[in-house]
Design a protein around this motif. Structure first.
Motif, PDB file in Angstrom:
ATOM      1  N   ALA A 149      -8.943   0.815   8.166  1.00 42.86           N
ATOM      2  CA  ALA A 149      -9.109   1.718   9.305  1.00 42.86           C
ATOM      3  C   ALA A 149      -8.009   1.298  10.396  1.00 42.86           C
ATOM      4  N   ASP A 150      -7.328  -0.010  10.154  1.00 41.97           N
ATOM      5  CA  ASP A 150      -6.410  -0.491  11.087  1.00 41.97           C
ATOM      6  C   ASP A 150      -5.087  -1.310  10.303  1.00 41.97           C
ATOM      7  N   PHE A 151      -4.126  -0.806  10.609  1.00 45.83           N
ATOM      8  CA  PHE A 151      -2.843  -1.245   9.973  1.00 45.83           C
ATOM      9  C   PHE A 151      -2.820  -2.592   9.659  1.00 45.83           C
ATOM     10  N   GLU A 152      -2.944  -3.543  11.007  1.00 42.81           N
ATOM     11  CA  GLU A 152      -3.060  -4.767  10.969  1.00 42.81           C
ATOM     12  C   GLU A 152      -3.771  -5.392  10.240  1.00 42.81           C
ATOM     13  N   THR A 153      -4.856  -4.984   9.731  1.00 42.25           N
ATOM     14  CA  THR A 153      -5.751  -5.718   8.706  1.00 42.25           C
ATOM     15  C   THR A 153      -5.877  -5.216   7.429  1.00 42.25           C
ATOM     16  N   MET A 154      -5.009  -4.076   6.995  1.00 44.82           N
ATOM     17  CA  MET A 154      -5.135  -3.439   5.602  1.00 44.82           C
ATOM     18  C   MET A 154      -4.836  -4.200   4.522  1.00 44.82           C
ATOM     19  N   PRO A 155      -5.822  -4.453   3.601  1.00 45.26           N
ATOM     20  CA  PRO A 155      -5.433  -5.185   2.517  1.00 45.26           C
ATOM     21  C   PRO A 155      -4.830  -4.280   1.180  1.00 45.26           C
ATOM     22  N   PHE A 156      -3.619  -4.027   1.333  1.00 45.84           N
ATOM     23  CA  PHE A 156      -2.915  -3.189   0.224  1.00 45.84           C
ATOM     24  C   PHE A 156      -3.105  -3.671  -0.937  1.00 45.84           C
ATOM     25  N   GLN A 157      -3.347  -2.861  -2.169  1.00 46.52           N
ATOM     26  CA  GLN A 157      -3.354  -3.496  -3.524  1.00 46.52           C
ATOM     27  C   GLN A 157      -1.990  -4.021  -4.031  1.00 46.52           C
ATOM     28  N   PRO A 158      -2.137  -4.934  -4.764  1.00 43.25           N
ATOM     29  CA  PRO A 158      -0.936  -5.641  -5.307  1.00 43.25           C
ATOM     30  C   PRO A 158      -0.209  -4.839  -6.240  1.00 43.25           C
ATOM     31  N   ILE A 159       1.113  -5.004  -6.335  1.00 45.22           N
ATOM     32  CA  ILE A 159       2.027  -4.312  -7.136  1.00 45.22           C
ATOM     33  C   ILE A 159       1.607  -4.492  -8.571  1.00 45.22           C
ATOM     34  N   ASP A 160       1.179  -5.438  -9.116  1.00 47.05           N
ATOM     35  CA  ASP A 160       0.697  -5.622 -10.557  1.00 47.05           C
ATOM     36  C   ASP A 160      -0.225  -4.534 -10.817  1.00 47.05           C
ATOM     37  N   ASN A 161      -1.294  -4.028  -9.634  1.00 46.58           N
ATOM     38  CA  ASN A 161      -2.389  -3.082 -10.103  1.00 46.58           C
ATOM     39  C   ASN A 161      -1.425  -1.647 -10.052  1.00 46.58           C
ATOM     40  N   LEU A 162      -0.433  -1.282  -9.230  1.00 43.50           N
ATOM     41  CA  LEU A 162       0.340  -0.345  -9.332  1.00 43.50           C
ATOM     42  C   LEU A 162       0.917  -0.112 -10.848  1.00 43.50           C
ATOM     43  N   ALA A 163       1.658  -1.259 -11.153  1.00 49.06           N
ATOM     44  CA  ALA A 163       2.127  -1.319 -12.510  1.00 49.06           C
ATOM     45  C   ALA A 163       1.178  -1.127 -13.905  1.00 49.06           C
ATOM     46  N   GLN A 164       0.165  -1.592 -13.390  1.00 51.67           N
ATOM     47  CA  GLN A 164      -1.019  -1.659 -14.733  1.00 51.67           C
ATOM     48  C   GLN A 164      -1.694  -0.248 -14.778  1.00 51.67           C
ATOM     49  N   TYR A 165      -1.860   0.456 -13.665  1.00 48.27           N
ATOM     50  CA  TYR A 165      -1.989   2.057 -13.444  1.00 48.27           C
ATOM     51  C   TYR A 165      -1.242   2.706 -14.360  1.00 48.27           C
ATOM     52  N   TRP A 166       0.148   2.626 -14.075  1.00 51.39           N
ATOM     53  CA  TRP A 166       1.070   3.337 -14.781  1.00 51.39           C
ATOM     54  C   TRP A 166       1.132   2.971 -16.320  1.00 51.39           C
ATOM     55  N   TRP A 167       1.006   1.710 -16.430  1.00 48.56           N
ATOM     56  CA  TRP A 167       0.796   1.381 -18.144  1.00 48.56           C
ATOM     57  C   TRP A 167      -0.218   1.919 -18.790  1.00 48.56           C
ATOM     58  N   GLN A 168      -1.261   2.129 -18.178  1.00 53.89           N
ATOM     59  CA  GLN A 168      -2.624   2.760 -18.647  1.00 53.89           C
ATOM     60  C   GLN A 168      -2.293   4.216 -19.011  1.00 53.89           C
ATOM     61  N   GLN A 169      -1.594   4.826 -18.041  1.00 56.48           N
ATOM     62  CA  GLN A 169      -0.971   6.115 -18.124  1.00 56.48           C
ATOM     63  C   GLN A 169      -0.119   6.249 -19.288  1.00 56.48           C
ATOM     64  N   PHE A 170       0.694   5.372 -19.741  1.00 57.30           N
ATOM     65  CA  PHE A 170       1.712   5.175 -20.644  1.00 57.30           C
ATOM     66  C   PHE A 170       1.014   5.190 -21.918  1.00 57.30           C
ATOM     67  N   LEU A 171      -0.219   4.352 -22.015  1.00 55.48           N
ATOM     68  CA  LEU A 171      -0.824   3.948 -23.258  1.00 55.48           C
ATOM     69  C   LEU A 171      -1.628   5.333 -23.592  1.00 55.48           C
ATOM     70  N   SER A 172      -2.090   6.057 -22.625  1.00 57.81           N
ATOM     71  CA  SER A 172      -2.936   6.912 -22.928  1.00 57.81           C
ATOM     72  C   SER A 172      -2.067   8.260 -23.438  1.00 57.81           C
TER      73      SER A 172
END
Length: 338
Positions: free
Chosen positions: A193-216
């Protein structure tokens, strides 16, 4: 008003309106190309034969396959998937107005960090991503963004969060992008709700998501997207700041990549031993990626505080070969699925 805050920051905007990705896009491409070239030059110690066979079955030459992977790694910085919306207007944008025409990256860049200066995040990740409120090192660009974006929220689609005067949603970043990178963790819209406290997901999760797409469904593009995780070998992305010589360091790596021989095969060979290889049937590449983050974090943030050639050369000859080595390890595993 935001206009007043922008005018108050005008004296520094000219210096801050510069790219804040980690490695520049062309460097991401080069790292992948060099990883494939290393495998080709060392077929007895890598899984190159299976990589080549898989590429051939998909209708590529090795060179074409490497180019497709490199393009995927390059393209992640251009993802139009993260919209932040004005707390007052409710208008949602991909980048700040003060960045237009200045090559500043889209807000998707906030998905490309893994903060090694802190512990677990609210989502349940062992290491969180970018969160301005929890930064332990920061600088002018971080502060300017937090000032400009104060109270702004992540686009969560029509009927979700909204500004005082409207809900001009353009893309459900919370329901699509954040959900993709959540990977079973815990999130709520109120966290964003507020940028100054947003807990963005880490990049390893981004990579893992696309790795799962690759495996699929194996494609060069999805695998290439996962290989953007070499951001983890960029110290600014593990110490976590958009400032502190971030853009000048990325430019230096690109400019001196060849003349300083940052891709030296001997250094890559040595770097391979600093990772635990992925099992042939590994479905989670995040332990390997976090090891890459450990290596860049171990450089002590030298390139955050120093800009001299000697310091940058020293760090570059550690992080770039390890980035290439990390890609080799991922490709060794990917070759089992091609």
């Amino acid at each position: 008003m935001k206009l007043a805050r922008l005018m108050a920051s005008a004296a520094v905007v000219c210096c801050l309106a510069a790219p804040v990705h980690a490695f520049q896009q062309e460097t991401h491409r080069r790292i992948v190309l060099d990883a494939v070239a290393f495998m080709q030059a060392n077929p007895s110690t890598t899984n190159f034969a299976k990589l080549q066979a898989g590429a051939t079955r998909a209708g590529y030459t090795v060179e074409q396959f490497a180019a497709a992977l490199g393009q995927g790694a390059y393209d992640v910085d251009d993802f139009a998937d993260t919209y932040l919306c004005g707390a007052t207007t409710g208008d949602c944008q991909l980048a700040p107005v003060w960045g237009l025409g200045s090559s500043i990256v889209n807000y998707t860049s906030y998905q490309h960090f893994q903060n090694h200066t802190g512990g677990p995040d609210v989502h349940g990740n062992k290491l969180g991503g970018y969160n301005y409120h929890k930064l332990t090192v920061w600088g002018d660009i971080d502060n300017l963004a937090a000032t400009w974006l104060y109270g702004d929220y992540l686009d969560d689609g029509k009927g979700g969060m909204k500004g005082w005067f409207g809900d001009n949603s353009k893309y459900n970043s919370y329901g699509i992008t954040e959900a993709n990178y959540r990977l079973g963790g815990y999130s709520t819209p109120s966290m964003y709700a507020d940028f100054e406290t947003m807990p963005f997901q880490p990049i390893d999760n981004l990579a893992q998501y696309w790795w799962q797409q690759f495996l699929s469904r194996p494609t060069a593009q999805s695998l290439g997207f996962a290989l953007h995780s070499t951001d983890l070998l960029q110290p600014h992305h593990t110490w976590t700041t958009s400032a502190l010589n971030h853009s000048s360091w990325e430019s230096w790596v690109k400019d001196y990549y060849d003349s300083e021989k940052l891709n030296d095969p001997a250094l890559v060979k040595a770097a391979l031993a600093d990772f635990t290889p992925l099992a042939k049937d590994a479905t989670d590449i995040r332990p390997l990626l976090t090891r890459g983050g450990d290596i860049s974090y171990s450089q002590g943030g030298a390139v955050l505080s120093a800009t001299d050639q000697t310091t940058r050369r020293t760090v570059g000859k550690v992080v770039v070969p390890h980035a290439i080595a990390m890609v080799v390890h991922i490709l060794n595993r990917a070759a089992e699925r091609l």
